[in-house]
Design a protein around this motif. Structure first.
Motif, PDB file in Angstrom:
ATOM      1  N   PHE A   1     -48.340   3.331  55.071  1.00  0.00           N
ATOM      2  CA  PHE A   1     -47.517   2.008  54.901  1.00  0.00           C
ATOM      3  C   PHE A   1     -46.570   1.708  53.433  1.00  0.00           C
ATOM      4  N   LYS A   2     -47.132   2.796  53.020  1.00  0.00           N
ATOM      5  CA  LYS A   2     -45.992   3.584  51.707  1.00  0.00           C
ATOM      6  C   LYS A   2     -45.111   3.806  51.611  1.00  0.00           C
ATOM      7  N   GLU A   3     -44.832   5.305  52.867  1.00  0.00           N
ATOM      8  CA  GLU A   3     -43.418   5.897  52.989  1.00  0.00           C
ATOM      9  C   GLU A   3     -43.137   5.609  54.459  1.00  0.00           C
ATOM     10  N   LEU A   4     -43.199   4.796  55.273  1.00  0.00           N
ATOM     11  CA  LEU A   4     -42.642   3.935  56.472  1.00  0.00           C
ATOM     12  C   LEU A   4     -42.537   2.430  56.416  1.00  0.00           C
ATOM     13  N   GLU A   5     -42.309   2.024  54.837  1.00  0.00           N
ATOM     14  CA  GLU A   5     -42.093   1.159  55.165  1.00  0.00           C
ATOM     15  C   GLU A   5     -42.172   0.072  55.845  1.00  0.00           C
ATOM     16  N   MET A   6     -43.308   0.159  56.807  1.00  0.00           N
ATOM     17  CA  MET A   6     -43.907  -0.620  57.560  1.00  0.00           C
ATOM     18  C   MET A   6     -43.988  -1.641  57.261  1.00  0.00           C
ATOM     19  N   ARG A   7     -43.361  -2.148  58.553  1.00  0.00           N
ATOM     20  CA  ARG A   7     -43.068  -4.012  58.572  1.00  0.00           C
ATOM     21  C   ARG A   7     -44.346  -4.635  60.130  1.00  0.00           C
ATOM     22  N   LEU A   8     -44.667  -4.115  60.421  1.00  0.00           N
ATOM     23  CA  LEU A   8     -45.697  -4.478  61.207  1.00  0.00           C
ATOM     24  C   LEU A   8     -47.492  -5.193  61.431  1.00  0.00           C
ATOM     25  N   PRO A   9     -48.118  -5.914  61.350  1.00  0.00           N
ATOM     26  CA  PRO A   9     -49.683  -5.694  60.697  1.00  0.00           C
ATOM     27  C   PRO A   9     -50.026  -4.752  61.846  1.00  0.00           C
ATOM     28  N   VAL A  10     -51.175  -4.558  60.878  1.00  0.00           N
ATOM     29  CA  VAL A  10     -52.125  -3.035  61.702  1.00  0.00           C
ATOM     30  C   VAL A  10     -53.018  -3.371  60.716  1.00  0.00           C
ATOM     31  N   VAL A  11     -54.302  -3.622  62.378  1.00  0.00           N
ATOM     32  CA  VAL A  11     -55.509  -3.868  62.327  1.00  0.00           C
ATOM     33  C   VAL A  11     -56.089  -2.466  62.451  1.00  0.00           C
ATOM     34  N   VAL A  12     -56.999  -2.490  61.995  1.00  0.00           N
ATOM     35  CA  VAL A  12     -57.900  -1.376  61.017  1.00  0.00           C
ATOM     36  C   VAL A  12     -59.620  -1.777  62.328  1.00  0.00           C
ATOM     37  N   ARG A  13     -59.904  -0.851  62.342  1.00  0.00           N
ATOM     38  CA  ARG A  13     -61.496  -0.780  62.809  1.00  0.00           C
ATOM     39  C   ARG A  13     -61.900   0.416  62.333  1.00  0.00           C
ATOM     40  N   ILE A  14     -62.531   0.572  61.398  1.00  0.00           N
ATOM     41  CA  ILE A  14     -63.275   1.919  61.196  1.00  0.00           C
ATOM     42  C   ILE A  14     -64.985   1.987  61.063  1.00  0.00           C
ATOM     43  N   ARG A  15     -64.985   3.111  62.198  1.00  0.00           N
ATOM     44  CA  ARG A  15     -66.891   3.498  61.998  1.00  0.00           C
ATOM     45  C   ARG A  15     -66.855   4.483  62.066  1.00  0.00           C
TER      46      ARG A  15
END
Length: 708
Positions: free
Chosen positions: A658-672
């Motif tokens: 997010f910081k380096e790529l200047e993300m504009r798309l939403p991101v869904v994260v599932r971490i297990r």
């Protein structure tokens, strides 16, 4: 007669005729009483060595450091360094958990490590430490010699974790294995084997997920097996024995072997089976025998299964070395149907295994009805699975695959002409037949694959395999049988023999993976009119073998994004169609299943992306970069289950992107998995447009909503 590597032949000559029974002090405690047939003296008689536990004495090969790391690529060097560090850390973890590690082996060393003896050879370790099992923690270019040394020392159980071992090295190893009855191999490219009941781990499975219990698990995929373990732990069932077959083309231990050990294991009450595309499911024969009680004469145990790759890209290798369909093999849907016909319960995501097994064990004791496991959601999953377009099971598969090196057809023709074979483009005249040299996964050997028609002419005609021993070579006496199957007349047999010998010679000499041709018969002579040749790039990457063949690669023929991702050890495949959900997953099996499970709830994945089991924050950032180049993507779905991969590290990788790529798309994260709570907390407190979830279906629903 074609042969290979005289040193290995000498080993076969020494061992042939002296196959021994498993009745020596070096056996695992449970293997002495185990027998699955009336005869003795073959590799099948080593299945009992899989039953590990508290009394299993374990050594590590590659215990203290590394040797011979020169002339390897950067990715492999990183892997070597990782394995060296992991072997020590893994040993400490395993010992603390209860594993009876008695020492290690490092060539040229006679010392101590972690207070345990380190010996210079496996043979000396067998004499002094008397281990029942060895874990091989060396990189791919060293692994074949380490496995062979363990076989020659007659270690009962050999567990190989390394990925990218050259295919022909594994073919040679399997030829060795099938001339003896002392050693059993698990792997390669395997997370290992672990007894939760017996507190014995040989591998790198995430220990916090495990709980002693009732369910036996056998899996091609490491990450999917961890999901299954976590699910059965959450359901309060726990695990008995978990066997990681590994994702290679040739598995030392197959599903049918694991099913036999589970059926004889008093600790195992239910069975979880995790498969994927690739291979011929011989285990259906054993499952059928349980249902009819016609062979084993004992009650069957309930089985739940998931098969990854229902939505696999046709003609592509899906991350794992063995995750592809050879000519004549069934696709994922065909496997699902065969399992259902045998009474196996099918789930569409491993997170459902806990409730599925709970239902099966609770409602019917030890008999599986094959009913849907989770009510409405499971019925929905199976309904959508049935209505998906069927992935074709080709008799001939000339689509460009990716995992090994596939060369242009004109270059394949050149290789054939150099060997005196008539080869040119199809003129439209003559009946096309298919002839190939590939791998017989059932017999763990090379084979001739033949069909009297190509898939364009008669798709119902099945290809037939004619296996031959890797060391002994192809036996000419098979030619009349192959000619009969191809429906060739007498005058063509001589030409057929020339074509087969040329293909087999090229296959062996240049370490091919698949040499597939289509040919026509003209006045008793055979003319090759189509060629799809694949060679094992692992042989070049690991040992710099076959440089002339590797030089035939044409980067311009490949997808630029896929080539760019490959440089960072990322497997990226852009899927056809209007998919709008970018997927970022660690592990090939989990990546395949993510695509399938998204489809079950109405989502459309734009890509397959496997960061690999050794994903880092930087790898995650680079994965985002690759996905963002696809203009179709409206949301990115990160689905991570941590084994070696740490949840907090992945979360930091997402923030870095997010910081380096200047993300504009939403991101869904599932971490297990490992450090899941820490990772979820980092995402939740980031203040960024990130959506963190624990449950897969909730995460998938959010991704679909955002994509819309």
């Amino acid at each position: 007669m074609l042969t290979t590597r005289p040193r290995r032949q000498l080993w076969h000559m020494r061992t042939r005729g002296r196959r021994r029974h498993l009745n020596t002090p070096t056996q695992t405690p449970c293997s002495r009483a185990f027998s699955v047939s009336g005869r003795r003296g073959g590799y099948e008689d080593t299945i009992g060595n899989l039953k590990i536990g508290r009394d299993t004495r374990v050594v590590f090969q590659g215990f203290t450091g590394m040797n011979g790391v020169c002339d390897v690529c950067v990715v492999d060097l990183i892997l070597i360094l990782c394995l060296c560090a992991k072997a020590t850390a893994n040993a400490k973890e395993s010992i603390a958990w209860g594993t009876n590690i008695v020492g290690g082996v490092t060539p040229g060393k006679n010392t101590e490590h972690l207070g345990l003896p380190v010996l210079p050879s496996v043979r000396e370790a067998m004499q002094k430490l008397k281990p029942h099992a060895t874990g091989i923690y060396v990189a791919a270019h060293q692994a074949p010699a380490a496995i062979e040394e363990a076989i020659e020392a007659e270690v009962p159980l050999i567990v190989a974790v390394a990925e990218h071992i050259p295919v022909h090295d594994l073919l040679r190893i399997h030829s060795m294995l099938h001339t003896q009855s002392k050693s059993r191999l698990v792997g390669a490219n395997s997370p290992g084997i672990i007894s939760a009941v017996g507190r014995c781990r040989i591998g790198f499975q995430p220990l916090p997920c495990f709980m002693p219990g009732r369910v036996g698990i056998v899996a091609k995929s490491g990450t999917l097996s961890y999901e299954a373990v976590a699910s059965t732990t959450r359901a309060g069932l726990g695990q008995s024995l978990c066997i990681g077959m590994g994702g290679d083309v040739l598995a030392g231990t197959r599903f049918i072997d694991a099913l036999k050990i589970f059926e004889h294991d008093d600790d195992t009450e239910g069975i979880v089976l995790i498969g994927e595309i690739g291979g011929m499911p011989r285990w259906r024969l054993l499952i059928g025998s349980w249902s009819t009680r016609s062979v084993l004469q004992i009650p069957s145990k309930p089985i739940a299964a998931v098969i990854g790759g229902v939505n696999a890209a046709p003609g592509r290798v899906m991350g794992h070395a063995g995750a592809f369909i050879l000519p004549g093999e069934p696709d994922a849907l065909a496997k699902v149907k065969r399992l259902q016909d045998a009474g196996v319960t099918i789930v569409n995501h491993p997170a459902k295994f806990g409730e599925a097994m709970k239902t099966l064990l609770g409602s019917s004791g030890r008999v599986s009805s094959g009913a849907a496991t989770t009510g409405t959601s499971q019925r929905r999953g199976m309904h959508t699975m049935r209505r998906r377009p069927k992935v074709q099971s080709p008799v001939s598969n000339f689509a460009a695959q990716k995992r090994n090196l596939y060369i242009r057809e004109n270059l394949a023709f050149d290789l054939l002409r150099e060997r005196g074979i008539n080869a040119s483009e199809y003129s439209g005249k003559g009946r096309k037949r298919m002839l190939a040299v590939g791998i017989d996964r059932a017999n763990m050997s090379p084979c001739i694959i033949a069909s009297p028609a190509t898939n364009n002419q008669e798709p119902h005609v099945e290809a037939k395999k004619f296996p031959f021993d890797y060391v002994k070579g192809f036996v000419p006496s098979q030619i009349p049988v192959i000619a009969e199957h191809l429906q060739l007349g007498g005058p063509a047999k001589e030409s057929l023999a020339k074509l087969i010998n040329s293909l087999v010679g090229l296959y062996m000499q240049k370490e091919a993976f698949l040499l597939e041709t289509s040919f026509v018969e003209r006045l008793g002579d055979l003319k090759v009119v189509g060629a799809h040749f694949g060679f094992d790039d692992a042989a070049f990457r690991s040992t710099k073998r076959q440089g002339d063949i590797h030089a035939l690669r044409r980067i311009e023929d490949e997808d630029a994004q896929e080539v760019e991702a490959e440089k960072d050890g990322i497997v990226y495949i852009k899927l056809a169609g209007d998919g709008n959900i970018g997927t970022l997953v660690n592990g090939a099996g989990l990546a395949m299943n993510t695509i399938d499970a998204l489809a079950d709830v109405g989502g459309k994945a734009a890509n397959f992306l496997d960061t690999g089991g050794k994903a880092t924050s930087e790898t995650v950032k680079k994965s985002f970069q690759v996905i963002l180049q696809d203009e179709r993507v409206k949301v990115i779905f990160v689905n991570i289950f941590g084994g070696l991969t740490l949840g907090d590290m992945i979360a930091n990788g997402v923030l870095l992107a997010f910081k380096e790529l200047e993300m504009r798309l939403p991101v869904v994260v599932r971490i297990r998995g490992t450090n899941e709570a820490e990772g979820q907390k980092i995402i939740a407190e980031s203040g960024l447009p990130l959506h963190a979830f624990d449950d897969f279906e909730e995460a998938a629903a959010k991704a679909i909503e955002l994509a819309g």
